[in-house]
Write an enzyme that holds these catalytic residues in place. Structure first.
Site, mmCIF file in Angstrom:
data_model
loop_
_atom_site.group_PDB
_atom_site.id
_atom_site.type_symbol
_atom_site.label_atom_id
_atom_site.label_comp_id
_atom_site.label_asym_id
_atom_site.label_seq_id
_atom_site.Cartn_x
_atom_site.Cartn_y
_atom_site.Cartn_z
ATOM 1 N N SER A 1 1.821 -9.853 -0.863
ATOM 2 C CA SER A 1 1.468 -8.429 -0.753
ATOM 3 C C SER A 1 1.801 -7.797 0.586
ATOM 4 C CB SER A 1 -0.028 -8.253 -1.047
ATOM 5 O OG SER A 1 -0.808 -9.086 -0.209
ATOM 6 N N GLU B 1 -10.662 6.551 4.591
ATOM 7 C CA GLU B 1 -11.221 5.629 5.562
ATOM 8 C C GLU B 1 -10.235 4.474 5.703
ATOM 9 O OE1 GLU B 1 -12.088 5.675 2.393
ATOM 10 O OE2 GLU B 1 -11.522 3.615 1.883
ATOM 11 N N LYS C 1 0.804 -1.229 0.000
ATOM 12 C CA LYS C 1 0.000 0.000 0.000
ATOM 13 C C LYS C 1 0.834 1.275 0.000
ATOM 14 C CE LYS C 1 -4.439 -1.598 1.667
ATOM 15 N NZ LYS C 1 -4.199 -3.013 2.086
HETATM 16 C C1 LIG Z 1 -5.077 -4.089 1.721
HETATM 17 C C2 LIG Z 1 -4.351 -5.328 1.430
HETATM 18 C C3 LIG Z 1 -4.738 -6.207 0.393
HETATM 19 C C4 LIG Z 1 -5.974 -5.989 -0.447
HETATM 20 O O1 LIG Z 1 -5.979 -4.844 -1.223
HETATM 21 P P1 LIG Z 1 -5.783 -4.883 -2.806
HETATM 22 O O2 LIG Z 1 -6.142 -3.507 -3.240
HETATM 23 O O3 LIG Z 1 -6.692 -5.912 -3.354
HETATM 24 O O4 LIG Z 1 -4.371 -5.221 -3.064
HETATM 25 C C5 LIG Z 1 -3.972 -7.333 0.147
HETATM 26 N N1 LIG Z 1 -2.880 -7.611 0.886
HETATM 27 C C6 LIG Z 1 -2.467 -6.807 1.899
HETATM 28 C C7 LIG Z 1 -1.265 -7.185 2.664
HETATM 29 C C8 LIG Z 1 -3.190 -5.641 2.207
HETATM 30 O O5 LIG Z 1 -2.776 -4.860 3.221
#
Ligand SMILES: *Cc1c(COP(=O)(O)O)cnc(C)c1O
Length: 404
Positions: free
Chosen positions: A383, A116, A94
């Site tokens: 992610s 938010e 993010k």
């Molecule tokens: C917020 C988040 C997601 C989901 O958000 P996307 O916009 O679909 O990427 C996935 N993995 C992590 C670690 C997150 O913090």
């Protein structure tokens, strides 16, 4: 680092085929136009690109490593690679788009970033970017989530953000979105609403994708340099869809690479309200300012959704995903709570990496993919890291995995 933010699509009105666009109150039209024009100009501006590239490299720690998970590969029968977005500053992907949005806000002369947050991940990443760039930051959060995600609330406050409790309705993400949006409507001139994924009205789905696309560009280069070719499969979890488009974008024009987005089937696809499998169970409609597949209740309102991963329980999905689904370029599958938790423990114990429970959905899906595609290579977008999830997981699933 040589950064580019310019990728094809959407059209000038923000449409990816029939999806996307901008469905907003008239009083926001002018300001959205201003944001779009400013963004289209900075994304070609060498000074902006080099400032962002410098932050990616020296603040976030990019490029993030590409890691071959050899023990998993041996056990699963396919070659498994992780793109390590979990190693970024703040622990997930993010931060990539929050820095981009914060730099753009500063260029536009905005004074305050607002957003938010549900689990607090977007709030923490945005509060971090606001602190760095020198802007105020207001984060709207449901009272239920404030109690549940207290460490992230403290982090945001330490970083200098205001956390504004939302106390109506179910007191969770949906109400927080409404409250942040209301606050934005009151003053769209000095504030900017920083969306947390590839969703919302144009230009946000495009802009957030462009900032995240660094993931796939790096991964493609790293993979090719090491393996002398492209991966057979790329897998990512899909909440709103930003980390998935982040890694997919570089591979969209490589038909030999199969792309897989993974949504949460939670407690089961058959049980309404207990999953968030928008692209499997939803249908096209308009909400939160854009057209996409979505899960709706009988009244046409955003449907109730659930996943063990609070970053994945969103009743819609970025419009480009809806387009890619209908085009057949990306396959969208699901993985349920139990499969994700099992993958969470498996990669913790086999690779020494504790993944975010969102990312664990992609890993669990990859395991199923490996069984059907022996000997092939699978690149998974890791992610985020799992620190934020450990208390909850141990409390709820610990005994099942030998932790009392
Ligand atoms: C917020 C988040 C997601 C989901 O958000 P996307 O916009 O679909 O990427 C996935 N993995 C992590 C670690 C997150 O913090």
């Amino acid at each position: 680092m040589n950064l580019t933010l310019t990728y094809p699509f959407p059209d000038d009105s923000g449409f990816f085929g029939e999806f996307g666009g901008s469905f907003i109150p008239p009083q926001l039209e002018e300001v959205m136009k201003e944001i779009t024009e400013a963004y289209l100009s900075v994304r070609e501006d060498p000074a902006f690109l080099s400032e962002l590239a410098d932050l990616f490299e020296n603040y976030v720690g990019r490029p993030s490593p590409l890691f071959e998970a050899k023990t998993l590969s041996d056990n699963w029968g396919a070659r498994i690679f992780f793109k390590r977005e979990d190693l970024n500053h703040t622990g997930a992907h993010k931060i990539n788009h929050c820095l981009g949005e914060a730099l753009l806000a500063k260029k536009l002369g905005k004074k305050k970033l607002i957003a938010e947050t549900g689990a607090g991940q977007h709030g923490v990443a945005l509060a971090t970017a606001a602190a760095l760039v020198g802007l105020d930051c207001d984060i709207y959060m449901g009272e239920v989530d404030i109690k549940k995600e207290y460490p992230n609330v403290v982090r945001m406050k330490i970083l200098g953000a205001r956390v504004i409790p939302v106390s109506h309705g179910r007191k969770t993400l949906k109400e927080a979105v409404d409250a942040a949006f209301e606050a934005y409507l009151k003053d769209p001139i000095t504030q900017i609403y920083c969306i947390g994924s590839v969703v919302g009205p144009h230009p946000f789905p495009m802009m957030v994708r462009d900032f995240q696309a660094i993931i796939g560009r790096e991964a493609k280069e790293q993979f090719t340099a090491r393996q002398g070719g492209l991966p057979d499969h790329v897998v990512a979890c899909v909440g709103g869809g930003s980390n998935a488009l982040g890694i997919f974008t570089a591979f969209l024009d490589d038909p030999e690479v199969s792309l897989h987005g993974v949504e949460p089937s939670g407690l089961g696809l058959e049980i309404e309200g207990e999953h968030a499998a928008t692209l499997t169970k939803g249908k096209p409609g308009v909400m939160h300012g854009f057209k996409s597949y979505m899960l709706q209740d009988a009244a046409g309102e955003p449907g109730k959704v659930y996943s063990v991963a609070s970053g994945l329980d969103y009743p819609s999905v970025g419009p480009q995903h809806s387009y890619l689904r209908d085009q057949g370029r990306v396959q969208y599958g699901v993985c349920d709570d139990q499969e994700a938790i099992s993958a969470f423990f498996e990669i913790s114990r086999r690779e020494g990496i504790i993944p975010a429970v969102e990312s664990a959905h992609a890993i669990a899906f990859a395991k199923k993919l490996a069984q059907e595609n022996h000997g092939e290579s699978i690149l998974i977008n890791l992610s985020g890291r799992g620190d934020k999830d450990i208390d909850f997981i141990v409390e709820k699933f610990g005994p099942q995995y030998g932790i009392e």
